[in-house]
Design a protein around this motif. Structure first.
Motif, short mmCIF file in Angstrom:
data_model
loop_
_atom_site.label_atom_id
_atom_site.label_comp_id
_atom_site.label_asym_id
_atom_site.label_seq_id
_atom_site.Cartn_x
_atom_site.Cartn_y
_atom_site.Cartn_z
N HIS A 1 0.81 -1.35 -0.06
CA HIS A 1 0.09 0.08 -0.13
C HIS A 1 0.88 1.11 -0.04
CE1 HIS A 1 -3.19 2.67 1.01
NE2 HIS A 1 -2.60 3.26 1.84
N GLU A 2 1.92 1.25 0.92
CA GLU A 2 2.78 2.34 0.92
C GLU A 2 3.34 2.69 -0.31
OE1 GLU A 2 2.87 4.73 3.39
OE2 GLU A 2 1.09 3.57 4.21
N GLU B 1 1.53 4.63 -2.87
CA GLU B 1 1.06 5.78 -2.62
C GLU B 1 1.90 6.72 -3.32
OE1 GLU B 1 -1.08 7.55 -0.23
OE2 GLU B 1 -1.78 5.54 0.51
N TYR B 2 3.15 6.34 -3.66
CA TYR B 2 3.85 7.18 -4.56
C TYR B 2 3.23 7.77 -5.89
CZ TYR B 2 7.05 8.30 -8.54
OH TYR B 2 7.60 8.79 -9.33
N ARG C 1 -0.15 8.07 -6.44
CA ARG C 1 -1.11 9.24 -6.25
C ARG C 1 -0.35 10.73 -6.15
NH1 ARG C 1 -2.28 11.26 -1.48
NH2 ARG C 1 -1.30 9.51 -0.36
N THR C 2 0.70 10.46 -5.43
CA THR C 2 1.40 11.90 -5.10
C THR C 2 2.24 12.33 -6.26
OG1 THR C 2 1.56 11.28 -2.72
CG2 THR C 2 3.09 12.95 -3.51
N THR D 1 -5.34 14.59 -2.27
CA THR D 1 -4.09 14.31 -2.07
C THR D 1 -3.29 15.34 -1.35
OG1 THR D 1 -3.98 12.96 -4.19
CG2 THR D 1 -1.71 13.65 -3.59
N HIS E 1 -4.04 14.92 2.30
CA HIS E 1 -3.57 13.47 2.93
C HIS E 1 -2.47 13.81 3.79
CE1 HIS E 1 -1.79 9.39 2.87
NE2 HIS E 1 -3.01 8.95 3.12
N ASP E 2 -1.40 14.10 3.17
CA ASP E 2 -0.26 14.02 4.20
C ASP E 2 -0.32 14.72 5.23
OD1 ASP E 2 0.96 11.90 2.46
OD2 ASP E 2 2.55 13.23 1.49
N GLU F 1 -2.39 13.02 7.90
CA GLU F 1 -1.62 11.94 8.43
C GLU F 1 -0.72 12.69 9.71
OE1 GLU F 1 -1.94 8.78 8.51
OE2 GLU F 1 -3.03 8.44 6.67
N TYR G 1 -12.95 9.63 -0.18
CA TYR G 1 -12.01 9.46 -1.38
C TYR G 1 -12.58 8.22 -2.08
CZ TYR G 1 -7.65 9.39 -3.99
OH TYR G 1 -6.65 9.20 -5.06
#
Length: 195
Positions: A60-61, A64-65, A67-68, A87, A90-91, A94, A185
């Motif tokens: 999953h992590e 994430e790349y 999307r960003t 997006t 999101h960060d 978090e 989302y």
């Protein structure tokens, strides 16, 4: 469950191939776009290997790349795309949630971070959702509108909780913010297998 995740990755592969074919001219004409496409393919392959190794969270992590990276390249191309506002949120969301969970978090820092989140969420609220573009039924579009409003309610609740000193309640509200964000989302696609 692993079979659902593997099925999800098969769907990603199929959609990815269609995406690459549909954007062939952009890939040829825009080096930044081409770089993101190449790196994203590598991330997808890496995620497949991680899932095979039983490392679902790491997969999953890794994804994430994508999307960003596409958010940044679309922004550079001058493309206004509603999910990119998510997006952008999101960060910082978090980071805020992590800070809230720490004992003795600085209320002033939390307020500053929350004000930033509030501004970012305002960008989402101001944006009309194009139901036709995202192939949303009227019910799904209504769900989206309710979830966007609910996120604002949670942000307002968080603002009132920072000075309370009740870390447990503040943390629960931050968890609710993240959960509602994810549900909002999810309106943009089929994410079954990720939950």
């Amino acid at each position: 469950p692993a079979p659902k995740v593997q099925e999800l990755l098969r769907r990603v592969d199929k959609v990815w191939q269609s995406f690459v074919q549909a954007t062939a001219s952009q890939i040829k004409s825009n080096p930044a776009f081409a770089k993101v496409v190449t790196e994203s393919r590598q991330k997808i392959s890496g995620a497949e290997a991680l899932v095979a190794a039983g490392k679902r969270h790491d997969a999953h992590e890794s994804l994430e790349y994508i999307r960003t990276a596409f958010w940044k390249v679309r922004t550079g191309m001058g493309i206004d795309y509603l999910p990119d506002r998510f997006t952008a949120f999101h960060d910082p969301m978090e980071k805020f949630s992590e800070e809230v969970s720490k004992p003795g978090s600085d209320p002033k820092k939390l307020k500053t971070a929350l004000a930033g989140l509030s501004r970012l969420w305002s960008d989402v609220e101001k944006s009309e959702i194009d139901a036709a573009l995202f192939k949303l039924s009227p019910d799904r579009a209504e769900t989206y509108a309710k979830q966007v409003s609910k996120e604002r309610e949670i942000l307002n609740q968080l603002a009132g909780l920072i000075d309370s000193g009740n870390v447990e309640v503040l943390f629960k509200a931050a968890v609710a913010m993240k959960s509602n964000f994810a549900q909002t989302y999810f309106v943009f696609g089929d994410f079954s297998g990720l939950q």
